[in-house]
Design a protein around this motif. Structure first.
Motif, mmCIF file in Angstrom:
data_model
loop_
_atom_site.group_PDB
_atom_site.id
_atom_site.type_symbol
_atom_site.label_atom_id
_atom_site.label_comp_id
_atom_site.label_asym_id
_atom_site.label_seq_id
_atom_site.Cartn_x
_atom_site.Cartn_y
_atom_site.Cartn_z
ATOM 1 N N ASN A 104 6.662 0.233 -2.100
ATOM 2 C CA ASN A 104 5.682 1.137 -1.504
ATOM 3 C C ASN A 104 6.133 2.586 -1.667
ATOM 4 O O ASN A 104 7.186 2.992 -1.174
ATOM 5 C CB ASN A 104 5.509 0.824 -0.017
ATOM 6 C CG ASN A 104 4.832 -0.517 0.218
ATOM 7 O OD1 ASN A 104 3.947 -0.891 -0.540
ATOM 8 N ND2 ASN A 104 5.256 -1.234 1.242
ATOM 9 N N GLU A 106 4.323 6.755 -3.165
ATOM 10 C CA GLU A 106 3.095 7.489 -3.492
ATOM 11 C C GLU A 106 2.490 7.023 -4.810
ATOM 12 O O GLU A 106 1.263 6.922 -4.942
ATOM 13 C CB GLU A 106 3.397 8.983 -3.557
ATOM 14 C CG GLU A 106 2.153 9.848 -3.780
ATOM 15 C CD GLU A 106 2.478 11.323 -3.812
ATOM 16 O OE1 GLU A 106 1.549 12.123 -4.036
ATOM 17 O OE2 GLU A 106 3.663 11.686 -3.621
ATOM 18 N N ASP A 132 0.536 3.962 -4.291
ATOM 19 C CA ASP A 132 -0.732 4.259 -3.617
ATOM 20 C C ASP A 132 -1.786 4.712 -4.620
ATOM 21 O O ASP A 132 -2.966 4.319 -4.520
ATOM 22 C CB ASP A 132 -0.515 5.338 -2.560
ATOM 23 C CG ASP A 132 0.360 4.862 -1.405
ATOM 24 O OD1 ASP A 132 0.464 3.634 -1.228
ATOM 25 O OD2 ASP A 132 0.948 5.718 -0.711
#
Length: 282
Positions: free
Chosen positions: A94, A96, A99
């Motif tokens: 996980n 940026e 994402d």
């Protein structure tokens, strides 16, 4: 109109986010970007032509072209929606960058839904007289060519059809059926079916029957000569396949077998609907 605008926005967001923050490269990334960019450009052209009322000046059949493009775009975005998370989201930590990849995946899925809605809204209803590509057999032709294209990708890297004449027959089946189905799509979009020296509807039914028989043979032959220990020493999945993220050579053979079966079922449905069209017209 709203479905096309939604697809335009969703594909634009998908490739823009992927290009900006995913930090990716390679063949699978290039394929996903092609799917989104091609769909975006095609949808933008359709919107421009319709907003400016230029349908009569286009060199293609405007009753066939938009729905054909929407069907291809939907299949392309669907493939990107499957490939992108499998290769670039699954198993990554996980952060940026992950994402950004999730956002591209979500908007790719939304674009797929938008294109499916457009196809559903513009396809011909039962008993309605419409252009061929708006009918179920016309949309099935698009699916047939798309599935065959995916088969070509897996069967050629590495080349897996030259070990036995029976496997070369399977490759001939994929090529012959793809060429004829693609030619039918091109003729319908280009309004060239009237130049044929024989009734187009009967040709479609005869071709669908021939394609069903050919794909039936390939559906049987490919697994026998690739997974039967009598013909192939590698009849089980090698252990090294579980150690790589990309599909190994054995996985690609399985994918080809599955896609061959799927295309056989699509041609079966095409044969049924094409026969019904002839009987209804008669």
């Amino acid at each position: 109109m709203w479905a096309r605008l939604a697809a335009l926005v969703f594909t634009c967001v998908a490739f823009s986010v992927a290009a900006h923050g995913t930090h990716l490269s390679g063949g699978m990334y290039d394929w996903c970007m092609f799917c989104w960019v091609f769909s975006f450009i095609g949808t933008l052209l359709v919107l421009i032509v319709e907003l400016l009322n230029l349908q009569s000046r286009t060199p293609v059949s405007w009753t066939n072209f938009p729905i054909t493009l929407a069907c291809y775009a939907g299949l392309l975005c669907l493939s990107a929606s499957i490939i992108f998370p499998l290769y670039f989201v699954k198993g990554y930590p996980n952060n940026e960058t992950r994402d950004y990849r999730i956002v591209s995946t979500v908007f790719s899925c939304l674009a797929t839904v938008a294109y499916l809605v457009e196809v559903s809204l513009t396809r011909a209803r039962p008993g309605e007289v419409a252009a061929y590509m708006a009918t179920v057999p016309g949309l099935l032709k698009v699916c047939e060519t798309f599935v065959a294209s995916v088969i070509f990708v897996f069967i050629s890297n590495p080349v897996s059809y030259d070990q036995h004449p029976a496997l070369k027959w399977c490759m001939a089946v994929y090529c012959i059926c793809f060429i004829i189905s693609a030619a039918i799509v091109v003729m319908c979009v280009g309004e060239c079916t009237g130049f044929l020296p024989f009734p187009f509807a009967r040709f479609l039914s005869a071709y669908a029957l021939l394609a069903v028989l050919m794909y039936l043979s390939a559906t049987i032959i490919w697994p026998v000569f690739k997974f039967e220990s009598k013909y192939n020493s590698q009849s089980r999945r090698p252990s090294y396949c579980s150690q790589t993220r990309d599909p190994c050579d054995w996985d690609k053979l399985v994918i080809i077998a599955v896609l061959t079966g799927i295309n056989f079922l699509i041609y079966m449905a095409d044969l049924v609907y094409s026969a019904r069209l002839i009987f209804v017209r008669t």
